[in-house]
Design a protein around this motif. Sequence first.
Motif, PDB file in Angstrom:
ATOM      1  N   ALA A  96     -10.623  24.889 -47.019  1.00  0.00           N
ATOM      2  CA  ALA A  96      -9.258  25.116 -47.505  1.00  0.00           C
ATOM      3  C   ALA A  96      -8.586  23.786 -47.807  1.00  0.00           C
ATOM      4  N   LEU A  97      -7.721  23.804 -48.810  1.00  0.00           N
ATOM      5  CA  LEU A  97      -6.872  22.662 -49.123  1.00  0.00           C
ATOM      6  C   LEU A  97      -5.428  23.093 -48.929  1.00  0.00           C
ATOM      7  N   PHE A  98      -4.737  22.376 -48.047  1.00  0.00           N
ATOM      8  CA  PHE A  98      -3.322  22.653 -47.783  1.00  0.00           C
ATOM      9  C   PHE A  98      -2.477  21.642 -48.536  1.00  0.00           C
ATOM     10  N   GLN A  99      -1.592  22.154 -49.376  1.00  0.00           N
ATOM     11  CA  GLN A  99      -0.681  21.303 -50.144  1.00  0.00           C
ATOM     12  C   GLN A  99       0.596  21.092 -49.338  1.00  0.00           C
ATOM     13  N   LEU A 100       0.866  19.838 -48.961  1.00  0.00           N
ATOM     14  CA  LEU A 100       2.093  19.509 -48.242  1.00  0.00           C
ATOM     15  C   LEU A 100       3.052  18.716 -49.120  1.00  0.00           C
ATOM     16  N   GLY A 101       2.522  17.863 -49.988  1.00  0.00           N
ATOM     17  CA  GLY A 101       3.371  17.131 -50.918  1.00  0.00           C
ATOM     18  C   GLY A 101       3.948  18.073 -51.963  1.00  0.00           C
ATOM     19  N   LEU A 102       5.180  17.820 -52.378  1.00  0.00           N
ATOM     20  CA  LEU A 102       5.872  18.702 -53.327  1.00  0.00           C
ATOM     21  C   LEU A 102       6.235  17.915 -54.587  1.00  0.00           C
ATOM     22  N   PRO A 103       5.340  17.879 -55.567  1.00  0.00           N
ATOM     23  CA  PRO A 103       5.627  17.132 -56.805  1.00  0.00           C
ATOM     24  C   PRO A 103       6.802  17.734 -57.565  1.00  0.00           C
ATOM     25  N   ALA A 104       7.572  16.884 -58.215  1.00  0.00           N
ATOM     26  CA  ALA A 104       8.707  17.361 -59.007  1.00  0.00           C
ATOM     27  C   ALA A 104       8.249  17.976 -60.326  1.00  0.00           C
ATOM     28  N   ASP A 105       7.083  17.552 -60.828  1.00  0.00           N
ATOM     29  CA  ASP A 105       6.564  18.058 -62.096  1.00  0.00           C
ATOM     30  C   ASP A 105       5.343  18.934 -61.859  1.00  0.00           C
ATOM     31  N   ASP A 106       4.923  19.648 -62.897  1.00  0.00           N
ATOM     32  CA  ASP A 106       3.792  20.564 -62.778  1.00  0.00           C
ATOM     33  C   ASP A 106       2.498  19.816 -62.463  1.00  0.00           C
ATOM     34  N   MET A 107       1.652  20.478 -61.678  1.00  0.00           N
ATOM     35  CA  MET A 107       0.337  19.939 -61.353  1.00  0.00           C
ATOM     36  C   MET A 107      -0.668  20.365 -62.421  1.00  0.00           C
ATOM     37  N   PRO A 108      -1.747  19.593 -62.625  1.00  0.00           N
ATOM     38  CA  PRO A 108      -2.831  20.044 -63.505  1.00  0.00           C
ATOM     39  C   PRO A 108      -3.410  21.363 -62.992  1.00  0.00           C
ATOM     40  N   PRO A 109      -3.928  22.208 -63.880  1.00  0.00           N
ATOM     41  CA  PRO A 109      -4.423  23.516 -63.455  1.00  0.00           C
ATOM     42  C   PRO A 109      -5.637  23.420 -62.530  1.00  0.00           C
ATOM     43  N   VAL A 110      -5.742  24.394 -61.627  1.00  0.00           N
ATOM     44  CA  VAL A 110      -6.874  24.505 -60.706  1.00  0.00           C
ATOM     45  C   VAL A 110      -7.934  25.399 -61.345  1.00  0.00           C
ATOM     46  N   SER A 111      -9.194  24.992 -61.235  1.00  0.00           N
ATOM     47  CA  SER A 111     -10.296  25.784 -61.767  1.00  0.00           C
ATOM     48  C   SER A 111     -10.621  26.935 -60.824  1.00  0.00           C
ATOM     49  N   PRO A 112     -10.404  28.190 -61.217  1.00  0.00           N
ATOM     50  CA  PRO A 112     -10.727  29.315 -60.333  1.00  0.00           C
ATOM     51  C   PRO A 112     -12.190  29.354 -59.926  1.00  0.00           C
ATOM     52  N   GLY A 113     -13.062  28.872 -60.797  1.00  0.00           N
ATOM     53  CA  GLY A 113     -14.486  28.897 -60.480  1.00  0.00           C
ATOM     54  C   GLY A 113     -14.814  28.108 -59.230  1.00  0.00           C
ATOM     55  N   LEU A 114     -14.141  26.963 -59.044  1.00  0.00           N
ATOM     56  CA  LEU A 114     -14.382  26.162 -57.840  1.00  0.00           C
ATOM     57  C   LEU A 114     -14.021  26.944 -56.580  1.00  0.00           C
ATOM     58  N   LEU A 115     -12.935  27.692 -56.639  1.00  0.00           N
ATOM     59  CA  LEU A 115     -12.518  28.482 -55.487  1.00  0.00           C
ATOM     60  C   LEU A 115     -13.490  29.630 -55.230  1.00  0.00           C
ATOM     61  N   ILE A 116     -13.882  30.296 -56.292  1.00  0.00           N
ATOM     62  CA  ILE A 116     -14.710  31.496 -56.162  1.00  0.00           C
ATOM     63  C   ILE A 116     -16.096  31.164 -55.624  1.00  0.00           C
ATOM     64  N   ARG A 117     -16.701  30.085 -56.127  1.00  0.00           N
ATOM     65  CA  ARG A 117     -18.094  29.805 -55.780  1.00  0.00           C
ATOM     66  C   ARG A 117     -18.290  29.405 -54.321  1.00  0.00           C
ATOM     67  N   ARG A 118     -17.207  28.948 -53.663  1.00  0.00           N
ATOM     68  CA  ARG A 118     -17.340  28.562 -52.250  1.00  0.00           C
ATOM     69  C   ARG A 118     -16.359  29.307 -51.346  1.00  0.00           C
ATOM     70  N   ARG A 119     -15.719  30.332 -51.872  1.00  0.00           N
ATOM     71  CA  ARG A 119     -14.734  31.112 -51.111  1.00  0.00           C
ATOM     72  C   ARG A 119     -13.680  30.182 -50.486  1.00  0.00           C
ATOM     73  N   LEU A 120     -13.144  29.325 -51.341  1.00  0.00           N
ATOM     74  CA  LEU A 120     -12.168  28.337 -50.890  1.00  0.00           C
ATOM     75  C   LEU A 120     -10.763  28.915 -50.917  1.00  0.00           C
ATOM     76  N   ALA A 121      -9.909  28.346 -50.110  1.00  0.00           N
ATOM     77  CA  ALA A 121      -8.499  28.731 -50.067  1.00  0.00           C
ATOM     78  C   ALA A 121      -7.646  27.545 -50.481  1.00  0.00           C
ATOM     79  N   TYR A 122      -6.621  27.828 -51.290  1.00  0.00           N
ATOM     80  CA  TYR A 122      -5.619  26.823 -51.655  1.00  0.00           C
ATOM     81  C   TYR A 122      -4.295  27.327 -51.120  1.00  0.00           C
TER      82      TYR A 122
END
Length: 384
Positions: free
Chosen positions: A291-317
């Motif tokens: 799992a990756l826990f986001q604690l920092g709060l950027p003022a601008d949009d983040m680059p998109p996350v690839s769903p495939g990376l999450l799916i292939r390892r059952r990851l949590a964001y």
Amino acid sequence: MNPGRPVPPPLAKTISLDTSGFEPSAGLLAAAYGATSPESGLVPLTVARREPGGDDVEIAIEFCGLCHSDVHATRGEWRVPPYPLVPGHEIVGHVTRVGPAVEDFSVGDRVGVGCMVDSCRECDSCLEGLEQYCERGNVGTYGAADPRHADAITQGGYSTSVVVDKRFVLRVPESLDAAAAAPLLCAGITTYSPLRYFDVEEGDSVGVVGLGGLGHMAVKIAKAMGAEVTVFTTSTSKFDAARELGADHVVLSKDAEAMEAANRSIDVIIDTVAAPHDLNPYFRTLRLDGALFQLGLPADDMPPVSPGLLIRRRLAYAGSLIGGIEETQEMLDFCAEHGVVSDIELVGAEQLNEAYDRMVAGDVKYRFVLDTATLQEPAERADA
């Protein structure tokens, strides 16, 4: 590691607001520093503190940590707050008075106040001890309307005193250095909570992205839990500092080969960076069910996350917000047991504006703390 552990035992309960005839009235005047507009900088102010009610604890503040969110708030960078505004939500001091219904605190006790001073106490989140996620919105330590006190705007810890309901007052163990313990009330609990949620223990591998105020606490706490810690940084200048804090490995995140070598090596990542950045390389370092826990709060949009990376390892964001009162007390006791405090630079009131500019420039290792003994005497009339 056991993802999704139960939350701490409930602390909050539905309560009666009867103060047993102990009516709040005008209390003392406190010297403070705060902002009067987005451009004013921090200036001397005087704030009125209420007379302690039946459930209240009056605290003489000795130290208050400076959080980067204080800069955003006072400069109106998130929203235009109610001015004048006294920031500060990393408060350590000692009890000077208690209301007649207070039994758990006595005059002279060392105590702390973190990011919130009340919540509804009735919603499911509050009843589960998760007051930070109060469904009606918790009452922030500064800049928030306090519905139990006629919607008065809360004023924070850059001041000589504060009055807080006993349910939101914490015991600060005497074994901790008072000044260095102040940032635990925000930076400490913010990093401790997701590590405890994932039940990090000896043998687990924790990654920390960013080595600022939050990141350095994540390293210290994860090491105290017995984890193997890897720091990801964009700067080789942070390598020695990361190792001094206890990191087992340091990876230059701009180095593609180094990132590839870290593939499938981490169980949980604590991301403390408050600027937009690509998360996909970090997801590749996670193991199955990581799992990756986001604690920092950027003022601008983040680059998109690839769903495939999450799916292939059952990851949590996931995200995480400070911690409830019960868990914050647990964190303070844990830090006392393991000798964990923040690395700080103590500043006086006259240095606050310089400290803010240095925070923005990243010139602090790792938290500033205000010594309230340097505040001026209060004026005869309150500004807020």
